[in-house]
Design a protein around this motif. Structure first.
Motif, short mmCIF file in Angstrom:
data_model
loop_
_atom_site.label_atom_id
_atom_site.label_comp_id
_atom_site.label_asym_id
_atom_site.label_seq_id
_atom_site.Cartn_x
_atom_site.Cartn_y
_atom_site.Cartn_z
N ILE A 62 0.85 -1.19 0.00
CA ILE A 62 0.00 0.00 0.00
C ILE A 62 0.89 1.24 0.00
CG2 ILE A 62 -1.72 1.35 1.27
CD1 ILE A 62 -2.80 -1.29 2.37
N LEU B 263 -3.40 0.61 -3.47
CA LEU B 263 -3.08 -0.78 -3.21
C LEU B 263 -2.39 -1.36 -4.44
CD1 LEU B 263 -3.26 -3.32 -1.41
CD2 LEU B 263 -5.51 -3.76 -2.44
N HIS C 44 -8.38 -9.24 -2.30
CA HIS C 44 -7.91 -7.86 -2.49
C HIS C 44 -8.72 -6.91 -1.60
CE1 HIS C 44 -6.11 -9.79 -5.81
NE2 HIS C 44 -6.77 -9.25 -6.81
N ALA D 165 -7.51 -4.92 1.78
CA ALA D 165 -7.59 -3.46 1.76
C ALA D 165 -8.44 -2.97 2.93
CB ALA D 165 -8.17 -2.98 0.44
N VAL E 69 -13.74 1.65 -2.17
CA VAL E 69 -12.71 1.08 -3.03
C VAL E 69 -13.01 1.47 -4.48
CG1 VAL E 69 -11.51 -1.00 -3.76
CG2 VAL E 69 -12.46 -0.88 -1.46
N CYS F 296 -9.62 3.56 -0.91
CA CYS F 296 -8.52 2.78 -1.45
C CYS F 296 -8.64 2.77 -2.97
CB CYS F 296 -8.57 1.35 -0.91
SG CYS F 296 -7.36 0.24 -1.65
N ILE G 94 -7.28 0.93 -6.43
CA ILE G 94 -6.65 -0.31 -6.86
C ILE G 94 -5.66 -0.03 -8.00
CG2 ILE G 94 -7.01 -2.60 -7.85
CD1 ILE G 94 -8.06 -2.35 -5.02
#
Length: 488
Positions: free
Chosen positions: A92, A102, A234, A238, A259, A415, A417
């Motif tokens: 991260i 991430l 994932h 996270a 996310v 977060c 990706i």
């Protein structure tokens, strides 16, 4: 744990049967008949687990111990994730302004596909060795899946790989990860078309159940449930790292994590919605490039393919047929296989479908979307570098655009990706006027010899491609039965 088709024609399959399948025999996609629940206590108890341990815990929910014992599962997952370039497997990056990225790209092919692919191939090899048999894997790729499948399975005695990629629509690094593999069990085709074009003959081949059964034909695209299953981890990882959940907050409400995912075939988004239904407190955002079918579907109900796939700076998500949305529809429509069958068969015939408003509203309640132009991708890459001296790949920039244009409150953790390394997309990095030191492994690709076949465009290209691939699948199967090597 048993599995069924999203189109209602198949029920009661186990993990091993699903693992060795592509599409279900009725044309649908496999899903668990019921989803295990992740209680708040379970999530709190997982706080602090390594990524590898999270994958292990998630996989054990869907793979019964009578198929793979917990001890064997732990070994398989550990071996699969042991070759990544950072000890923690994923990492991260915590940047300025609450920007948390991430990084899922520390495997052999520098893309997130390596995480699920290495595990899935280990599961396959486990069963193949146990049963003393072989299988043929047929993969269509928009850039990253093919290379990851090849690198994960090259040289394995139980697997033959047939991979098709869209020539001229992927980066040189993506292409070299495929065509530089000279192992006898790998067969690569460069097709004059888009990734959606490639999907058409592949669907027809998987629909031929005699071919599937007689040649052990299977898929390693995210059509394969095992790929999506590993991708659940994932989101769990996270959440445990970024949501602020604490082990000792027993009885307190679980915090929420937003996310943001760059989206093409919608495998990650399907995984996110599955784990959300399992109890993980997520807000999901799907960001797309100019191939905006997912955005149009959520905002206006327009689930229609454009006449052509637009080539963008983020080629791995240059997709107009987000096939994993079938899994999403199945979940949102109460797991009604008949409804999904009617919808998806109509969409595949006409390449368009208008979602009823009540269906669109259900979708918009669990998924937000946005669309980003090439100019927006470059702008985001430049902004992130200026603020953080951090280089984004163009796909990750599709997600991070959201950070710069949709401010959020301090109470909501987010977060983003990162699906690939910028090393795979040098032209985009240069276009953003940035520099990036290429890893030695990427530099070494330039010197490697190559081998592939061409699938040329013609009047009856779909039938022609189907025939060529069928011939290869049959020849590979005959050769291995006779103890010979077949390669081109």
């Amino acid at each position: 744990m048993q599995y069924c088709s999203t189109r209602g024609g198949v029920r009661g399959w186990d993990f091993r049967e699903v693992l060795f399948s592509g599409y279900a025999p009725d044309g649908g996609m496999f899903m668990p008949e019921s989803l295990p629940l992740l209680s708040p206590d379970t999530l709190r108890s997982w706080k602090g687990l390594s990524y590898t341990k999270v994958v292990m815990e998630v996989a054990s929910l869907f793979i019964p111990p009578q198929l793979i014992s917990r001890d064997h599962l732990e070994v398989l997952v550990g071996e699969a994730l042991s070759g990544f370039s950072v000890p923690e497997v994923v990492r991260i990056a915590r940047l300025k302004g609450g920007l948390s990225v991430l990084e899922l790209f520390h495997g052999d092919t520098l893309a997130f596909k390596d995480l699920a692919m290495t595990c899935t191939v280990r599961f396959l090899n486990y069963f193949l060795q146990k049963e003393n048999r072989r299988a043929t894997v047929l993969v269509g790729t928009s850039g990253d899946t093919g290379g990851s499948a090849i690198q994960s399975a090259k040289g394995l005695p139980g697997l033959d790989m047939v991979v098709v990629y869209p020539r001229g629509r992927i980066t040189p690094v993506q292409e070299k990860h495929m065509i530089s593999c000279l192992k006898d069990n790998v067969h690569v085709f460069a097709a004059d078309g888009s990734s959606d074009d490639i999907d058409q003959p592949l669907r027809r081949l998987f629909a031929d159940q005699e071919l599937v059964k007689s040649h052990g034909l299977m898929s390693l695209n995210s059509v394969n449930w095992s790929r999506v299953m590993i991708q659940l981890a994932h989101f769990v990882y996270a959440y445990l790292e970024l949501s602020g959940v604490k082990q000792d907050d027993v009885g307190a409400a679980l915090p929420e994590l937003e996310v943001v995912v760059p989206t093409g075939g919608a495998g990650n988004i399907a995984a996110g919605l599955i784990v959300k239904q399992m109890g993980l407190p997520l807000k999901l955002v799907a960001m797309v490039n100019s191939n905006d079918i997912v955005h149009r579907m959520v905002t206006s109900g327009d689930f229609s393919m454009a006449a052509n796939v637009t080539q963008t700076l983020a080629p791995a998500i240059d997709i107009q047929d987000p096939y994993n949305m079938e899994r999403v529809f199945w979940l949102l429509l109460g797991r009604d296989g008949a409804k999904v069958k009617t919808m998806m068969e109509g969409f595949q015939r006409s390449r368009r479908h208008l979602l009823p408003e009540n269906h669109r509203r259900l979708l918009s309640q669990v998924l937000s979307t946005g669309t980003v132009t090439d100019e927006g991708i470059l702008e985001t890459m430049k902004s992130c570098w200026e603020e953080n001296q951090y280089v984004l790949c163009p796909h990750t920039a599709v997600a991070v655009w959201h950070h710069y244009h949709c401010p959020h409150s301090a109470q909501l953790n987010r977060c983003y990706i990162a699906t690939a390394s910028p090393a795979k997309f040098q032209a985009a990095v240069e276009k953003a006027a940035l520099t990036f030191d290429l890893p030695e492994a990427v530099l070494a690709l330039e010197k490697l010899p190559t081998r592939y076949q061409e699938l040329e465009r013609c009047q009856n290209w779909c039938e022609d491609w189907e025939d060529r691939l069928r011939e290869t699948i049959q020849s590979v199967s005959v050769a291995r039965k006779n103890g010979m090597t077949y390669y081109t």
